[in-house]
Design an enzyme around this catalytic site. Structure first.
Site: not given
Ligand code: FMN
Length: 327
Positions: A21, A103, A142
């Site tokens: 997400p 978050c 999560k």
């Molecule tokens: C712009 C942005 C918005 C995010 N919003 C959420 C969210 O709404 N809920 C959530 O559980 N994690 C959120 N995350 C975290 C991501 O789901 C993920 O855990 C994090 O970016 C690490 O994974 P990645 O390296 O693949 O991006 C967000 C991350 C980013 C960069």
């Protein structure tokens, strides 16, 4: 014959890769764009505040979100009854409900939502139990490794969530205090995997077939959840899914394909948000579609300010003609 939640989860995560997400990013448009490539991977919505949902119920969400299976709806909040109401409402669109317990953003944790729940496992337990009582689709949580490095409670926390009824876990291999700095620690995730029975997806810094493979090797997780890697690369989830299934590494998208993805994305934003808002909304995505392209910096900067759709298409088409390899 009724299908157990265990079997439902198994089916939902069978590709071993999901879209994580991302607030402001993984809305139904982004999910539709990714869905054009992958039919089977689980895609997660942006987090939907249970408080917000209580106010708009039956209005915005219902109109805007059509089911595009398999999809997981993520909710945030900290009031068990309100979270249960939100989950019950969203269940009609969802194959799975996910609770945001990771978050790190200040305004979220100040209100006891997101990663603040890792500091309050009893409240997190109450939320999981309240939701489980009212929904039939599987429930996932999560979270991160902990709030700080001094409070790495992810294994115990995961066990508690499982006991409370969580059917699936996605874990981001960072602490809340890290926010997005440093690297996700995939090895630490293994300890969680070894100590819970429900499937676990590892998350953080997976942005290619190679990193997906390395993450699985180190974490021993059941799959990977990908967030930022999908920005500017709509087919990434499909390429990883395809690799896990067949062992074949599909090539990275060419410049031409990346720009075609950007144009399709722009057109979709305009179709659904209108020309002015669509043009502006798209600006946050250009740096990802147009990265590492030789001598594209000036053109990209122009795109970021242009309000003229004709000019935007022209610039995108100039970049599309570039034959230099991606650097
Ligand atoms: C712009 C942005 C918005 C995010 N919003 C959420 C969210 O709404 N809920 C959530 O559980 N994690 C959120 N995350 C975290 C991501 O789901 C993920 O855990 C994090 O970016 C690490 O994974 P990645 O390296 O693949 O991006 C967000 C991350 C980013 C960069």
């Amino acid at each position: 014959m009724t299908v157990s939640n265990k079997d439902k989860v198994k089916e939902l995560i069978k590709t071993k890769v999901s879209l994580a997400p991302m607030a402001g990013i993984t809305d139904f448009m982004m999910r539709d764009l990714i869905r054009k490539y992958t039919k089977d991977s689980l895609l997660t919505t942006e987090m939907i505040s249970s408080e917000f949902l209580r106010q708009v119920k039956g209005n915005v969400i219902e109109k805007k979100n059509e089911k595009s299976s398999p999809v997981s709806y993520q909710i945030s909040g900290h009031k068990p009854q309100m979270m249960a109401d939100a989950a019950k409402y969203l269940e009609q669109f969802a194959d799975m409900i996910d609770i945001n317990m990771g978050c790190p953003v200040n305004k979220v944790v100040k209100g006891q939502d997101g990663c603040a729940l890792m500091k309050n496992p009893q409240l997190a337990t109450d939320i999981v139990k309240a939701i489980k009582e009212v929904i039939n689709v599987p429930l996932s949580v999560k979270f991160r490794l902990g709030y700080t490095f001094e409070e790495l409670n992810y294994v115990e926390f995961g066990q508690k969530m499982q006991e409370a009824g969580a059917d699936f876990i996605t874990i981001h291999g960072r602490t809340r205090s890290q926010m997005y700095s440093g690297n996700a620690d995939w090895e630490k995730i293994r300890l969680l995997k070894d100590n819970v029975d429900v499937p676990v997806f590892a998350n953080g810094d997976v942005n290619s077939i190679e990193t997906a493979e390395e993450c699985l090797a180190k974490s021993k997780a059941d799959g990977v959840a990908i967030g930022r890697g999908t920005l500017g690369d709509l087919s990434l989830i499909y390429r990883i899914e395809h690799y896990f299934k067949t062992g074949e590494k599909l090539p990275l998208p060419t410049i031409e394909e990346k720009i075609e993805q950007a144009i399709a994305h722009l057109n979709y934003e305009i179709e659904l948000r209108g020309e002015n808002t669509g043009i502006k909304f798209m600006r946050k995505f250009y740096p990802y579609y147009i990265s590492k392209i030789h001598q594209a910096t000036k053109l990209r900067s122009k795109l970021m300010v242009s309000e003229d759709l004709k000019e935007i298409y022209e610039i995108l088409n100039i970049i599309k003609q570039k034959k230099e390899p991606i650097i």
